[in-house]
Write a protein that holds these residues in place. Sequence first.
Motif, PDB file in Angstrom:
ATOM      1  N   ILE A  28       0.834  -1.209   0.000  1.00 53.01           N
ATOM      2  CA  ILE A  28       0.000   0.000   0.000  1.00 53.01           C
ATOM      3  C   ILE A  28       0.868   1.259   0.000  1.00 53.01           C
ATOM      4  N   PRO A  29       0.390   2.316  -0.645  1.00 50.68           N
ATOM      5  CA  PRO A  29       1.158   3.566  -0.712  1.00 50.68           C
ATOM      6  C   PRO A  29       1.407   4.157   0.676  1.00 50.68           C
ATOM      7  N   ILE A  30       2.606   4.700   0.857  1.00 49.01           N
ATOM      8  CA  ILE A  30       2.975   5.284   2.153  1.00 49.01           C
ATOM      9  C   ILE A  30       3.403   6.734   1.932  1.00 49.01           C
ATOM     10  N   PHE A  31       2.785   7.641   2.669  1.00 48.91           N
ATOM     11  CA  PHE A  31       3.133   9.062   2.629  1.00 48.91           C
ATOM     12  C   PHE A  31       3.801   9.386   3.961  1.00 48.91           C
ATOM     13  N   THR A  32       4.925  10.101   3.926  1.00 49.15           N
ATOM     14  CA  THR A  32       5.689  10.352   5.159  1.00 49.15           C
ATOM     15  C   THR A  32       5.595  11.814   5.581  1.00 49.15           C
ATOM     16  N   PHE A  33       5.292  12.021   6.872  1.00 48.14           N
ATOM     17  CA  PHE A  33       5.286  13.372   7.435  1.00 48.14           C
ATOM     18  C   PHE A  33       6.353  13.414   8.521  1.00 48.14           C
ATOM     19  N   ILE A  34       7.424  14.193   8.287  1.00 43.49           N
ATOM     20  CA  ILE A  34       8.491  14.319   9.301  1.00 43.49           C
ATOM     21  C   ILE A  34       8.115  15.476  10.208  1.00 43.49           C
ATOM     22  N   ASN A  35       7.867  15.140  11.465  1.00 48.61           N
ATOM     23  CA  ASN A  35       7.210  16.037  12.428  1.00 48.61           C
ATOM     24  C   ASN A  35       8.218  16.701  13.389  1.00 48.61           C
ATOM     25  N   LYS A  36       7.722  17.696  14.083  1.00 51.23           N
ATOM     26  CA  LYS A  36       8.456  18.390  15.168  1.00 51.23           C
ATOM     27  C   LYS A  36       9.645  19.200  14.661  1.00 51.23           C
ATOM     28  N   LEU A  37       9.470  19.862  13.515  1.00 50.98           N
ATOM     29  CA  LEU A  37      10.527  20.716  12.965  1.00 50.98           C
ATOM     30  C   LEU A  37      10.726  21.968  13.816  1.00 50.98           C
ATOM     31  N   ASP A  38       9.743  22.263  14.701  1.00 51.17           N
ATOM     32  CA  ASP A  38       9.878  23.418  15.585  1.00 51.17           C
ATOM     33  C   ASP A  38      10.823  23.111  16.747  1.00 51.17           C
ATOM     34  N   ARG A  39      11.330  21.879  16.796  1.00 52.08           N
ATOM     35  CA  ARG A  39      12.349  21.508  17.792  1.00 52.08           C
ATOM     36  C   ARG A  39      13.617  21.112  17.043  1.00 52.08           C
ATOM     37  N   GLN A  40      14.719  21.072  17.778  1.00 51.35           N
ATOM     38  CA  GLN A  40      15.986  20.678  17.135  1.00 51.35           C
ATOM     39  C   GLN A  40      15.934  19.190  16.815  1.00 51.35           C
ATOM     40  N   GLY A  41      16.394  18.813  15.645  1.00 49.66           N
ATOM     41  CA  GLY A  41      16.361  17.395  15.271  1.00 49.66           C
ATOM     42  C   GLY A  41      17.517  17.041  14.361  1.00 49.66           C
ATOM     43  N   LYS A  42      17.397  15.876  13.718  1.00 47.96           N
ATOM     44  CA  LYS A  42      18.453  15.429  12.800  1.00 47.96           C
ATOM     45  C   LYS A  42      18.424  16.278  11.530  1.00 47.96           C
ATOM     46  N   GLU A  43      19.526  16.287  10.814  1.00 52.74           N
ATOM     47  CA  GLU A  43      19.607  17.012   9.532  1.00 52.74           C
ATOM     48  C   GLU A  43      18.621  16.385   8.542  1.00 52.74           C
ATOM     49  N   PRO A  44      17.899  17.208   7.763  1.00 56.23           N
ATOM     50  CA  PRO A  44      16.915  16.665   6.822  1.00 56.23           C
ATOM     51  C   PRO A  44      17.490  15.630   5.852  1.00 56.23           C
ATOM     52  N   LEU A  45      18.721  15.873   5.337  1.00 56.92           N
ATOM     53  CA  LEU A  45      19.317  14.899   4.408  1.00 56.92           C
ATOM     54  C   LEU A  45      19.587  13.565   5.098  1.00 56.92           C
ATOM     55  N   GLU A  46      19.945  13.653   6.398  1.00 54.63           N
ATOM     56  CA  GLU A  46      20.196  12.433   7.184  1.00 54.63           C
ATOM     57  C   GLU A  46      18.889  11.644   7.344  1.00 54.63           C
ATOM     58  N   LEU A  47      17.782  12.369   7.561  1.00 57.38           N
ATOM     59  CA  LEU A  47      16.471  11.716   7.710  1.00 57.38           C
ATOM     60  C   LEU A  47      16.052  11.045   6.399  1.00 57.38           C
ATOM     61  N   MET A  48      16.297  11.712   5.273  1.00 60.62           N
ATOM     62  CA  MET A  48      15.953  11.125   3.973  1.00 60.62           C
ATOM     63  C   MET A  48      16.783   9.853   3.724  1.00 60.62           C
ATOM     64  N   GLU A  49      18.053   9.929   4.116  1.00 67.65           N
ATOM     65  CA  GLU A  49      18.949   8.780   3.957  1.00 67.65           C
ATOM     66  C   GLU A  49      18.463   7.603   4.796  1.00 67.65           C
ATOM     67  N   GLU A  50      17.991   7.925   6.015  1.00 67.01           N
ATOM     68  CA  GLU A  50      17.485   6.899   6.922  1.00 67.01           C
ATOM     69  C   GLU A  50      16.265   6.180   6.333  1.00 67.01           C
ATOM     70  N   LEU A  51      15.377   6.957   5.723  1.00 67.77           N
ATOM     71  CA  LEU A  51      14.195   6.353   5.096  1.00 67.77           C
ATOM     72  C   LEU A  51      14.628   5.309   4.068  1.00 67.77           C
ATOM     73  N   GLU A  52      15.623   5.670   3.264  1.00 71.37           N
ATOM     74  CA  GLU A  52      16.047   4.780   2.192  1.00 71.37           C
ATOM     75  C   GLU A  52      16.848   3.587   2.711  1.00 71.37           C
ATOM     76  N   GLU A  53      17.709   3.830   3.720  1.00 76.12           N
ATOM     77  CA  GLU A  53      18.579   2.745   4.203  1.00 76.12           C
ATOM     78  C   GLU A  53      17.893   1.824   5.195  1.00 76.12           C
ATOM     79  N   VAL A  54      17.152   2.418   6.161  1.00 76.36           N
ATOM     80  CA  VAL A  54      16.506   1.587   7.195  1.00 76.36           C
ATOM     81  C   VAL A  54      15.238   0.924   6.653  1.00 76.36           C
ATOM     82  N   LEU A  55      14.439   1.688   5.908  1.00 77.45           N
ATOM     83  CA  LEU A  55      13.175   1.135   5.421  1.00 77.45           C
ATOM     84  C   LEU A  55      13.295   0.519   4.028  1.00 77.45           C
TER      85      LEU A  55
END
Length: 524
Positions: free
Chosen positions: A134-161
């Motif tokens: 089934i199609p999966i749409f991703t919402f990366i939440n809590k950008l109003d707080r400090q978090g991981k670098e966006p490119l790192e998060l995109m990499e994680e989606l591809e490598e972990v999932l």
Amino acid sequence: MDIKLQDEILKRRTFAIISHPDAGKTTITEKLLYFGGAIRDAGTVKGKKSGKFATSDWMEIEKQRGISVTSSVMQFDYNNCRINILDTPGHQDFSEDTYRTLMAVDSAVMIVDAAKGIEAQTLKLFKVCRMRGIPIFTFINKLDRQGKEPLELMEELEEVLGIQSYAMNWPIGMGKEFLGIYDRFNGRIEQFRTEESERFLPLDEEGGLAVDHSMKETSYYTQALEDIMLLNEAGNDFDEEKVLSGDLTPVFFGSALTNFGVQTFLETYLQFAPTPQPRMTEHEEKVNPLNEDFSGFIFKIQANMNPAHRDRIAFVRIVSGRFDRGMTVTLARTGKTFKVTQSTQFLADDRETVETAVAGDIIGLYDVGNYQIGDTVVGGKKAFTYEKLPQFTPELFVKVTAKNVLKSKHFHKGIQQLVQEGAIQYYKTLHTEEIILGAVGQLQFEVFEHRMKNEYNVEVRMEPIGSKVARWIENEEEVKESMTGPRSMLVRDRYDNYVFLFENEFATRWFQDKYEHIKLYNLL
């Protein structure tokens, strides 16, 4: 099929929200309902001081703990679409309920905490979605707080999932320096914390800001443009077919708590989310949603949605055709036909009688004990059964008794109803008929105990017997009671089938070596 009915079905978008606990799943559900006009005031999950609780968490224990332990169903209209959201339990102890809910949706929205990235429960639920394609749409939440670098998060989606991703928008800054998002898909910048009239800023042909603005002077804006250039050159291309096959996830950044990026996400999601999809019967025939005959399957049973009435609701995903209140349906498992006079639709615990519903919708049927999870109901002349829903093998077990023997009638009624919801499994010993409950996680027992006390007025005594390896038997007729021992208990499940509860994996292997002719199997 008449054109009006076909149009109604094609307006439906039915999805589940999946995430690890605390990623903001219930908060984003609230905001979506708010945009749909279903609620006037979006409350956060843990609004204890204000006495305001999330609309989708209707059960008392959910309000106390600030977690979702049951799957709520909510419906609202937006942009000429009828949206059905299923808010699933994030807690891993309730993965079975979530698993079944994912059988009833056409797409999933995955919420990821920007600071934590992909977490264990997200991964588990993601795998279920992948398995179903089934199609999966991703919402990366809590950008109003400090978090991981966006490119790192995109990499994680591809490598972990192991799924390709495409950033529909991109954050400009983060935490206290969060300025907004660069909307690649709509070709604009959406500002954070600003007047509605200044919310969107246009881009020029080169992809930079087309107006003079103080944001241009910041390093966050420069960094975002560099990242966008990198994504344009080296990132994946947007491919609608890959999105629909579940091979590419569109990624959105935002903050559910501050209600930023949610509306943009919703509007884009509705453009690409699938309409109601066909479903397989147990004989591997596809049933088309546009088939005129009504059919659906029960994926959830919930007791006491209205404690004052001690009622039970069977949740039905309509797969094809149209449901009309008062129509005659056949329960495929028993062949019985009956008239459906009581049917509801939901906004968490707020219900209203539904007169008609179509493929893609979720309705509740009042249940007096007729239905089981996985049942198929059909309105046409030809009865058939949809493919089976999965059942998990429990890992933890307790013996349970009523503290007050005079309440045994309420005790048995409560157990029977809560077991039929599917969160806990029921077993009894062969001669003494002691009741043993099995569950995937400890929290299920706590919820069971809480609900027995609050909904059935019965205090229970639970004696843990620890984790066991449960195995069912293919050739039951060859099982003898002499095969039992201190490390292999023989019990019956709620359907009266034999089940061995082994002490551990070693005991299971020892039994299989000794009794090679006994064919054991487990559930999921």
